[in-house]
Design a protein around this motif. Sequence first.
Motif, PDB file in Angstrom:
ATOM      1  N   ARG A   1      40.056  40.416  37.181  1.00 28.28           N
ATOM      2  CA  ARG A   1      39.331  41.686  37.875  1.00 28.28           C
ATOM      3  C   ARG A   1      39.891  41.472  39.385  1.00 28.28           C
ATOM      4  O   ARG A   1      39.737  40.454  39.891  1.00 28.28           O
ATOM      5  CB  ARG A   1      37.919  41.405  37.749  1.00 28.28           C
ATOM      6  CG  ARG A   1      37.327  41.230  36.397  1.00 28.28           C
ATOM      7  CD  ARG A   1      35.825  41.202  36.460  1.00 28.28           C
ATOM      8  NE  ARG A   1      35.113  40.407  37.020  1.00 28.28           N
ATOM      9  CZ  ARG A   1      34.257  39.579  36.696  1.00 28.28           C
ATOM     10  NH1 ARG A   1      33.785  39.582  35.497  1.00 28.28           N
ATOM     11  NH2 ARG A   1      33.616  38.612  37.275  1.00 28.28           N
ATOM     12  N   ARG A   2      40.672  42.534  39.828  1.00 34.01           N
ATOM     13  CA  ARG A   2      41.382  42.715  41.029  1.00 34.01           C
ATOM     14  C   ARG A   2      40.659  43.366  42.070  1.00 34.01           C
ATOM     15  O   ARG A   2      41.527  44.396  42.500  1.00 34.01           O
ATOM     16  CB  ARG A   2      42.624  42.997  40.748  1.00 34.01           C
ATOM     17  CG  ARG A   2      43.071  41.939  39.273  1.00 34.01           C
ATOM     18  CD  ARG A   2      44.900  42.814  39.098  1.00 34.01           C
ATOM     19  NE  ARG A   2      45.216  44.055  39.181  1.00 34.01           N
ATOM     20  CZ  ARG A   2      44.763  44.684  37.997  1.00 34.01           C
ATOM     21  NH1 ARG A   2      44.253  44.205  36.718  1.00 34.01           N
ATOM     22  NH2 ARG A   2      45.053  45.951  37.984  1.00 34.01           N
ATOM     23  N   PRO A   3      39.676  43.495  42.648  1.00 33.16           N
ATOM     24  CA  PRO A   3      39.206  44.268  43.759  1.00 33.16           C
ATOM     25  C   PRO A   3      40.342  44.179  44.900  1.00 33.16           C
ATOM     26  O   PRO A   3      40.788  42.914  45.231  1.00 33.16           O
ATOM     27  CB  PRO A   3      37.994  43.808  44.293  1.00 33.16           C
ATOM     28  CG  PRO A   3      37.326  43.139  42.833  1.00 33.16           C
ATOM     29  CD  PRO A   3      38.637  42.375  42.090  1.00 33.16           C
ATOM     30  N   TYR A   4      40.528  45.043  45.567  1.00 31.81           N
ATOM     31  CA  TYR A   4      41.364  44.976  46.886  1.00 31.81           C
ATOM     32  C   TYR A   4      41.163  43.879  47.729  1.00 31.81           C
ATOM     33  O   TYR A   4      40.095  43.557  48.307  1.00 31.81           O
ATOM     34  CB  TYR A   4      41.328  46.358  47.488  1.00 31.81           C
ATOM     35  CG  TYR A   4      41.846  46.257  48.986  1.00 31.81           C
ATOM     36  CD1 TYR A   4      43.137  46.163  49.048  1.00 31.81           C
ATOM     37  CD2 TYR A   4      40.957  46.226  50.039  1.00 31.81           C
ATOM     38  CE1 TYR A   4      43.920  46.188  50.453  1.00 31.81           C
ATOM     39  CE2 TYR A   4      41.618  46.077  51.186  1.00 31.81           C
ATOM     40  CZ  TYR A   4      43.077  46.169  51.404  1.00 31.81           C
ATOM     41  OH  TYR A   4      43.784  46.153  52.720  1.00 31.81           O
ATOM     42  N   GLY A   5      42.150  42.907  47.871  1.00 31.79           N
ATOM     43  CA  GLY A   5      42.109  41.783  48.763  1.00 31.79           C
ATOM     44  C   GLY A   5      41.479  40.810  48.517  1.00 31.79           C
ATOM     45  O   GLY A   5      41.182  39.835  49.017  1.00 31.79           O
ATOM     46  N   SER A   6      41.115  40.746  47.112  1.00 37.16           N
ATOM     47  CA  SER A   6      40.153  39.534  46.631  1.00 37.16           C
ATOM     48  C   SER A   6      40.977  38.369  46.188  1.00 37.16           C
ATOM     49  O   SER A   6      42.327  38.514  46.041  1.00 37.16           O
ATOM     50  CB  SER A   6      39.526  40.239  45.162  1.00 37.16           C
ATOM     51  OG  SER A   6      40.439  40.352  44.394  1.00 37.16           O
ATOM     52  N   LYS A   7      40.388  37.167  45.957  1.00 33.71           N
ATOM     53  CA  LYS A   7      40.933  36.108  45.425  1.00 33.71           C
ATOM     54  C   LYS A   7      41.761  36.268  44.284  1.00 33.71           C
ATOM     55  O   LYS A   7      42.902  35.676  43.967  1.00 33.71           O
ATOM     56  CB  LYS A   7      40.213  34.923  45.438  1.00 33.71           C
ATOM     57  CG  LYS A   7      39.741  34.298  46.983  1.00 33.71           C
ATOM     58  CD  LYS A   7      38.863  33.206  46.905  1.00 33.71           C
ATOM     59  CE  LYS A   7      38.328  32.830  48.302  1.00 33.71           C
ATOM     60  NZ  LYS A   7      37.311  31.325  48.096  1.00 33.71           N
ATOM     61  N   THR A   8      41.111  37.001  43.340  1.00 38.09           N
ATOM     62  CA  THR A   8      41.605  37.084  42.064  1.00 38.09           C
ATOM     63  C   THR A   8      42.914  37.978  42.142  1.00 38.09           C
ATOM     64  O   THR A   8      43.879  37.860  41.329  1.00 38.09           O
ATOM     65  CB  THR A   8      40.656  37.739  41.025  1.00 38.09           C
ATOM     66  OG1 THR A   8      39.223  37.054  41.343  1.00 38.09           O
ATOM     67  CG2 THR A   8      40.997  37.566  39.597  1.00 38.09           C
TER      68      THR A   8
ATOM     69  N   CYS B   1      35.155  48.097  34.385  1.00 39.08           N
ATOM     70  CA  CYS B   1      36.360  48.707  34.049  1.00 39.08           C
ATOM     71  C   CYS B   1      37.267  47.427  33.503  1.00 39.08           C
ATOM     72  O   CYS B   1      37.262  46.304  33.766  1.00 39.08           O
ATOM     73  CB  CYS B   1      36.923  49.229  35.128  1.00 39.08           C
ATOM     74  SG  CYS B   1      37.929  48.380  36.521  1.00 39.08           S
ATOM     75  N   LEU B   2      38.369  47.884  32.684  1.00 36.37           N
ATOM     76  CA  LEU B   2      39.460  47.115  32.315  1.00 36.37           C
ATOM     77  C   LEU B   2      40.423  46.682  33.270  1.00 36.37           C
ATOM     78  O   LEU B   2      40.895  45.454  33.262  1.00 36.37           O
ATOM     79  CB  LEU B   2      40.108  47.696  30.993  1.00 36.37           C
ATOM     80  CG  LEU B   2      41.166  47.189  30.366  1.00 36.37           C
ATOM     81  CD1 LEU B   2      40.710  45.634  29.701  1.00 36.37           C
ATOM     82  CD2 LEU B   2      42.001  47.940  29.297  1.00 36.37           C
ATOM     83  N   GLY B   3      40.942  47.471  34.054  1.00 38.44           N
ATOM     84  CA  GLY B   3      41.738  47.259  34.911  1.00 38.44           C
ATOM     85  C   GLY B   3      43.477  47.621  34.692  1.00 38.44           C
ATOM     86  O   GLY B   3      44.185  47.029  35.241  1.00 38.44           O
ATOM     87  N   ALA B   4      43.513  48.377  33.384  1.00 36.45           N
ATOM     88  CA  ALA B   4      44.908  48.776  32.994  1.00 36.45           C
ATOM     89  C   ALA B   4      45.371  49.700  34.027  1.00 36.45           C
ATOM     90  O   ALA B   4      46.828  49.749  34.223  1.00 36.45           O
ATOM     91  CB  ALA B   4      44.680  49.643  31.566  1.00 36.45           C
TER      92      ALA B   4
END
Length: 337
Positions: free
Chosen positions: A15-22, A90-93
Motif C-alpha cells: 500500500r503506497r500512499p504518497y511519500g509513505s514508508k511503504t 484499493c488494489l494499487g494496480a
Amino acid sequence: MSNDLEMLKAMLSHRRPYGSKTELAYIDRFITPLGVQTDKFGNRFMIVGEEKPTILWSSHTDSVHRDEGFQQIEMTGTKIHLPKKSKSNCLGADDAGGNFIMIKMIEAKVPGLYVFHFGEEVGCKGSGGIANETPEFLDGIKAAIAFDRRGFTSVITHQRGRTASDTFGDSLAAQLPSRFKNDPTGVLTDTKIYMGIVPECSNVSVGYENEHTDRETQCVQHLFELRDHMVKIDGSKLVIERDPKGEQSEPRRSSWSGSSAGSSFGGSSPLRTMRMLKQLRQRELEDLVFKYPRQVAQYLADSKVSPEELDDAIYLINRPRERPFLDLFDDEGLLSA
C-alpha cells in the motif's frame, strides 16, 4: 511467466500512499536495483540505450491507499483483486501495472528515458516539478508515453485537450495488440503535464479496472500481453506530428459557449452543440470524481455542502426522468438552480 506473476503479486501487496514508508520500501525493492537516479522532486529516472533519448516512458509509484503497510491479494481466473473482507480501499494496480511494464522494458534494454514519477496521485507533483523548474530535463524528447490508463484498448490522444496526434496514436497502436486504438477520453496523468513541451503525450491501457476503489482489479493476461509487445517496441516507427506550441491546454469555460464552441463540433446546430458540450463536461466531472474522490469530498466539505444535501441532490437526479440530468446545467455548463 511464473516469476513475473510472483513479482507482480509482490508489488501489489504494497500500500503506497504518497511519500509513505511503504512507497519508499516498494521503490527500494523493485526500482532502485535497476540503477535509477533520483531528482529533487522524488522522481526516479534512468536512460537506457541512447545518450540523448527521444522517448520518455512514464508511470508513477504512489497509490491512493488511505493507509500504508501491506495487504493480502487474491487471484481469480486472470484477475488479481482484494479479498472480500479486505480493509484496503484499493488494489494499487494504478499504477503498479505501469511500473511493471517499465521494469520489464528496462530489463529488455528498450531505449528511452524512463521516469517513475513521484506524487502523481496528489497533483502530479513530480512531473510538475520537472515541467516548471527543470524543463531542460525534457530536451530532445519527442514523445512521452505513460502506462497509467484503465481498460484494455486505449492509446490516449486527449487529456482534457489534445495531447497527441491521431497519426502518432495510430503508429503506437500498430505495435500493440490489435484491440488498441486511439482514445480521446483521457483526463490526467503525468504526461499531460508535458504537453506544452513534448510534441506527443499519450497514455496506454495497462488492464486495471475500477481504480481508486476496493473493487479494483488487474488483468494479468492483458498486462503480460502488453509486456510482450513493449519489450519489442521500435521507437523509430513512431510518427511525431503534433506541435506542442500550437495546441491549447484544456478548454476554459468561456470557450464552451457561442460560435467558437460550435465550430469545434463540425458546424452542429446550436442546440446539438450545447448538448454535446454538456455531455463532455459531465464526463470530465465524472472522471475527476472517480480519480480524486477524497479531494472532491474535501472540496464539497469546504463549500459547506452537507452529506444530507448531497444525498438529497443525488436522490433528485436519480428520480424518474421528469428532468433529464443534462438539463440541470445552464448554458455555461454550470449547475443551475
